[in-house]
Design a protein around this motif. Structure first.
Motif, PDB file in Angstrom:
ATOM      1  N   ILE A  36     -27.108 -21.378 -47.136  1.00  0.00           N
ATOM      2  CA  ILE A  36     -26.141 -20.632 -47.944  1.00  0.00           C
ATOM      3  C   ILE A  36     -24.809 -20.657 -47.217  1.00  0.00           C
ATOM      4  O   ILE A  36     -24.741 -20.264 -46.047  1.00  0.00           O
ATOM      5  CB  ILE A  36     -26.602 -19.179 -48.175  1.00  0.00           C
ATOM      6  CG1 ILE A  36     -27.912 -19.145 -48.948  1.00  0.00           C
ATOM      7  CG2 ILE A  36     -25.534 -18.395 -48.936  1.00  0.00           C
ATOM      8  CD1 ILE A  36     -28.458 -17.754 -49.163  1.00  0.00           C
ATOM      9  N   PRO A  37     -23.729 -21.127 -47.846  1.00  0.00           N
ATOM     10  CA  PRO A  37     -22.430 -21.189 -47.158  1.00  0.00           C
ATOM     11  C   PRO A  37     -22.029 -19.833 -46.585  1.00  0.00           C
ATOM     12  O   PRO A  37     -22.262 -18.785 -47.192  1.00  0.00           O
ATOM     13  CB  PRO A  37     -21.470 -21.649 -48.259  1.00  0.00           C
ATOM     14  CG  PRO A  37     -22.337 -22.369 -49.238  1.00  0.00           C
ATOM     15  CD  PRO A  37     -23.656 -21.662 -49.213  1.00  0.00           C
ATOM     16  N   GLN A  91     -21.874 -15.716 -47.939  1.00  0.00           N
ATOM     17  CA  GLN A  91     -22.541 -14.613 -47.255  1.00  0.00           C
ATOM     18  C   GLN A  91     -21.565 -13.496 -46.924  1.00  0.00           C
ATOM     19  O   GLN A  91     -21.901 -12.311 -47.033  1.00  0.00           O
ATOM     20  CB  GLN A  91     -23.219 -15.120 -45.976  1.00  0.00           C
ATOM     21  CG  GLN A  91     -24.353 -16.100 -46.233  1.00  0.00           C
ATOM     22  CD  GLN A  91     -25.147 -16.387 -44.978  1.00  0.00           C
ATOM     23  OE1 GLN A  91     -25.371 -15.506 -44.149  1.00  0.00           O
ATOM     24  NE2 GLN A  91     -25.587 -17.637 -44.830  1.00  0.00           N
ATOM     25  N   LEU A  92     -20.338 -13.844 -46.538  1.00  0.00           N
ATOM     26  CA  LEU A  92     -19.336 -12.814 -46.264  1.00  0.00           C
ATOM     27  C   LEU A  92     -19.011 -12.020 -47.522  1.00  0.00           C
ATOM     28  O   LEU A  92     -18.911 -10.776 -47.478  1.00  0.00           O
ATOM     29  CB  LEU A  92     -18.068 -13.459 -45.697  1.00  0.00           C
ATOM     30  CG  LEU A  92     -18.182 -14.150 -44.336  1.00  0.00           C
ATOM     31  CD1 LEU A  92     -16.835 -14.693 -43.903  1.00  0.00           C
ATOM     32  CD2 LEU A  92     -18.737 -13.197 -43.288  1.00  0.00           C
ATOM     33  N   PHE A  93     -18.843 -12.719 -48.643  1.00  0.00           N
ATOM     34  CA  PHE A  93     -18.596 -12.019 -49.906  1.00  0.00           C
ATOM     35  C   PHE A  93     -19.770 -11.102 -50.264  1.00  0.00           C
ATOM     36  O   PHE A  93     -19.571  -9.993 -50.766  1.00  0.00           O
ATOM     37  CB  PHE A  93     -18.369 -13.030 -51.032  1.00  0.00           C
ATOM     38  CG  PHE A  93     -17.030 -13.711 -50.972  1.00  0.00           C
ATOM     39  CD1 PHE A  93     -15.916 -13.056 -50.501  1.00  0.00           C
ATOM     40  CD2 PHE A  93     -16.889 -15.031 -51.377  1.00  0.00           C
ATOM     41  CE1 PHE A  93     -14.681 -13.685 -50.434  1.00  0.00           C
ATOM     42  CE2 PHE A  93     -15.667 -15.666 -51.324  1.00  0.00           C
ATOM     43  CZ  PHE A  93     -14.565 -14.990 -50.847  1.00  0.00           C
ATOM     44  N   PHE A  94     -20.989 -11.585 -50.008  1.00  0.00           N
ATOM     45  CA  PHE A  94     -22.175 -10.795 -50.335  1.00  0.00           C
ATOM     46  C   PHE A  94     -22.206  -9.499 -49.533  1.00  0.00           C
ATOM     47  O   PHE A  94     -22.384  -8.405 -50.095  1.00  0.00           O
ATOM     48  CB  PHE A  94     -23.437 -11.631 -50.059  1.00  0.00           C
ATOM     49  CG  PHE A  94     -24.715 -10.863 -50.190  1.00  0.00           C
ATOM     50  CD1 PHE A  94     -25.250 -10.604 -51.441  1.00  0.00           C
ATOM     51  CD2 PHE A  94     -25.388 -10.396 -49.065  1.00  0.00           C
ATOM     52  CE1 PHE A  94     -26.441  -9.897 -51.573  1.00  0.00           C
ATOM     53  CE2 PHE A  94     -26.583  -9.693 -49.192  1.00  0.00           C
ATOM     54  CZ  PHE A  94     -27.101  -9.436 -50.449  1.00  0.00           C
ATOM     55  N   LEU A 111     -17.874  -8.967 -41.868  1.00  0.00           N
ATOM     56  CA  LEU A 111     -17.623 -10.195 -41.113  1.00  0.00           C
ATOM     57  C   LEU A 111     -18.617 -10.346 -39.973  1.00  0.00           C
ATOM     58  O   LEU A 111     -19.184 -11.431 -39.762  1.00  0.00           O
ATOM     59  CB  LEU A 111     -16.193 -10.185 -40.567  1.00  0.00           C
ATOM     60  CG  LEU A 111     -15.787 -11.377 -39.694  1.00  0.00           C
ATOM     61  CD1 LEU A 111     -15.839 -12.674 -40.490  1.00  0.00           C
ATOM     62  CD2 LEU A 111     -14.399 -11.166 -39.097  1.00  0.00           C
ATOM     63  N   LEU A 112     -18.855  -9.266 -39.239  1.00  0.00           N
ATOM     64  CA  LEU A 112     -19.788  -9.335 -38.118  1.00  0.00           C
ATOM     65  C   LEU A 112     -21.209  -9.632 -38.599  1.00  0.00           C
ATOM     66  O   LEU A 112     -21.908 -10.468 -38.014  1.00  0.00           O
ATOM     67  CB  LEU A 112     -19.756  -8.014 -37.347  1.00  0.00           C
ATOM     68  CG  LEU A 112     -20.612  -7.944 -36.087  1.00  0.00           C
ATOM     69  CD1 LEU A 112     -20.138  -8.975 -35.066  1.00  0.00           C
ATOM     70  CD2 LEU A 112     -20.570  -6.543 -35.486  1.00  0.00           C
ATOM     71  N   ALA A 118     -12.359 -14.655 -41.988  1.00  0.00           N
ATOM     72  CA  ALA A 118     -12.119 -13.217 -42.165  1.00  0.00           C
ATOM     73  C   ALA A 118     -11.004 -12.945 -43.163  1.00  0.00           C
ATOM     74  O   ALA A 118     -10.985 -11.894 -43.815  1.00  0.00           O
ATOM     75  CB  ALA A 118     -11.771 -12.580 -40.820  1.00  0.00           C
ATOM     76  N   VAL A 119     -10.070 -13.877 -43.286  1.00  0.00           N
ATOM     77  CA  VAL A 119      -8.954 -13.669 -44.211  1.00  0.00           C
ATOM     78  C   VAL A 119      -9.440 -13.519 -45.646  1.00  0.00           C
ATOM     79  O   VAL A 119      -8.782 -12.871 -46.476  1.00  0.00           O
ATOM     80  CB  VAL A 119      -7.951 -14.845 -44.087  1.00  0.00           C
ATOM     81  CG1 VAL A 119      -8.571 -16.139 -44.576  1.00  0.00           C
ATOM     82  CG2 VAL A 119      -6.650 -14.546 -44.827  1.00  0.00           C
ATOM     83  N   ALA A 120     -10.621 -14.061 -45.967  1.00  0.00           N
ATOM     84  CA  ALA A 120     -11.142 -13.995 -47.335  1.00  0.00           C
ATOM     85  C   ALA A 120     -11.576 -12.590 -47.721  1.00  0.00           C
ATOM     86  O   ALA A 120     -11.586 -12.253 -48.908  1.00  0.00           O
ATOM     87  CB  ALA A 120     -12.318 -14.966 -47.499  1.00  0.00           C
ATOM     88  N   ILE A 121     -11.936 -11.756 -46.728  1.00  0.00           N
ATOM     89  CA  ILE A 121     -12.378 -10.393 -47.042  1.00  0.00           C
ATOM     90  C   ILE A 121     -11.423  -9.339 -46.490  1.00  0.00           C
ATOM     91  O   ILE A 121     -11.746  -8.145 -46.505  1.00  0.00           O
ATOM     92  CB  ILE A 121     -13.806 -10.137 -46.515  1.00  0.00           C
ATOM     93  CG1 ILE A 121     -13.884 -10.386 -45.012  1.00  0.00           C
ATOM     94  CG2 ILE A 121     -14.815 -11.013 -47.239  1.00  0.00           C
ATOM     95  CD1 ILE A 121     -15.230 -10.024 -44.393  1.00  0.00           C
TER      96      ILE A 121
END
Length: 393
Positions: free
Chosen positions: A136-137, A141-144, A265-266, A337-340
């Motif tokens: 899974i990209p 996963q960060l968005f999830f 993010l972590l 991290a910039v995406a979230i």
């Protein structure tokens, strides 16, 4: 008897038939072509910037930033300079990278050992985890995880309260904090304890090589980590207390706050990278010959001590090189991290270049920051790899 003088070496003649001369000419030509390409690109860029009246240079770093940063490790206000804002972004990147590397290493090692477990359920569950997480990209996963925290978790008034002093809500994770003048003393004591443990470990290893006697390093390390900070706390006047977060109004006050952006993010970096570290650890353990397991078992060692004292030290020589790549990947993946909305170096520099128009300088700063961090990790891991490498006699 007079010794015969060595025959003079023949002078080297400049000839195209000489392979050394040809190789030197080819190298000079390649360096010249690369230098010409770089000169053309730089001069063309400077010309285009001058035509469009775009200022160049890093003088903008001393100007007032004028924008806020939601999460900082040092004091920062919008009245500070762009240079200060970029430093805040670098510290935020280092914060998530260092914590992520430590947690991913611990979790990935546990998973790697679980993959080799004789328990069918444990090994299959670890295998399923690895296959799911690796395929899974990371961005998804960060968005999830960000959606889980901000959309599914309840508000502060209905926050989950699993343990005393810990609250989980859509505002992030709230943890108790140590406050008081004694905290600096305790940190100093902890630092002294770590140095002492390293020195004792070095002495214990030499003692074991010389006499064969095993020093109880584990119990000694636990004792030092507990005793020295407590002793330092007492010497500092015992001015320390635990500050628990409390709900006041619409949010919590006090304690330590892990923002939704940082927590997501972590979690994404640790869970994603630990799946790769798991396979690195598994392959390293399997690279140790079966005879080592049998020899350790013949000494009557329990499986846990067998793994810790015999197998893992040998597996490290196989594990460390690919583990370095995983640490570098985690550090570079933190740029997502910039995406979230987490204010790392990429996010802060993006805001800076949007306000100043210094796009080239901004990109160079990001490149220099990641290059410095990555080279530092590589240098340390290469040093450690050489330290544990087998020495040929």
């Amino acid at each position: 008897m007079a010794t015969k003088a060595p025959a003079p070496r023949p002078k080297r003649r400049l000839s195209w038939n000489d392979p050394g001369i040809r190789a030197l000419i080819y190298q000079v030509l390649v360096v010249g072509i690369v230098g010409a390409i770089i000169w053309y690109l730089v001069s063309n860029t400077l010309h285009n910037l001058a035509v469009r009246n775009i200022a160049t240079g890093f003088g903008f770093l001393h100007r007032e930033a004028g924008f806020a940063i939601g999460e900082t490790m040092v004091d920062y206000t919008p009245a500070d300079t762009y240079g200060r804002a970029i430093w805040v972004g670098i510290l935020n990147t280092l914060r998530v990278s260092v914590i992520g590397i430590v947690l991913a290493t611990i979790f990935g090692t546990i998973l790697g050992v679980a993959r080799l477990s004789s328990n069918w359920l444990v090994s299959r569950m670890a295998g399923i985890y690895v296959e799911v997480m690796r395929n899974i990209p990371l961005l998804l996963q960060l968005f999830f995880w960000y959606a889980i925290i901000t959309e599914i978790m309840p508000g502060p008034r209905q926050a989950l309260h699993p343990i005393q002093g810990i609250f989980i809500s859509n505002r992030g994770l709230k943890l108790p904090a140590l406050v008081g003048d004694g905290l600096d003393w305790m940190l100093a004591g902890l630092g002294i304890a770590i140095v002492a443990i390293l020195a004792i470990a070095h002495w214990a290893r030499r003692r074991q090589e010389a006499t064969g006697r095993i020093f109880p390093l584990g119990r000694t390390a636990v004792l030092l980590i507990v005793a020295l900070p407590v002793l330092a706390w007492l010497l500092g006047g015992a001015q320390l207390k635990i500050e628990y977060p409390e709900l006041k109004g619409f949010n919590f006050q006090g304690g330590i706050t892990l923002s939704p952006e940082f927590a997501a993010l972590l979690a994404g970096l640790v869970l994603y990278t630990s799946a790769f570290i798991c396979e690195v650890v598994r392959s390293g353990i399997q690279a140790v010959s079966k005879g080592q397991w049998e020899a350790a078992g013949s000494l009557g060692l329990p499986r846990g001590r067998m793994l810790r004292l015999v197998i893992l030290p040998q597996a490290l020589r196989v594990i460390v090189p690919p583990m370095t790549s995983q640490y570098l990947n985690l550090t570079k993946n933190s740029s997502l991290a910039v995406a979230i909305g987490y204010p790392d170096i990429v996010s802060v520099v993006n805001t800076t270049l949007n306000q100043t128009g210094q796009a080239i300088e901004g990109i160079l700063i990001i490149m220099a920051a990641y290059l410095t961090v990555s080279l530092s990790i590589s240098i340390f891991m290469n040093w450690y790899n050489k330290r544990i490498a087998l020495v040929e006699r």
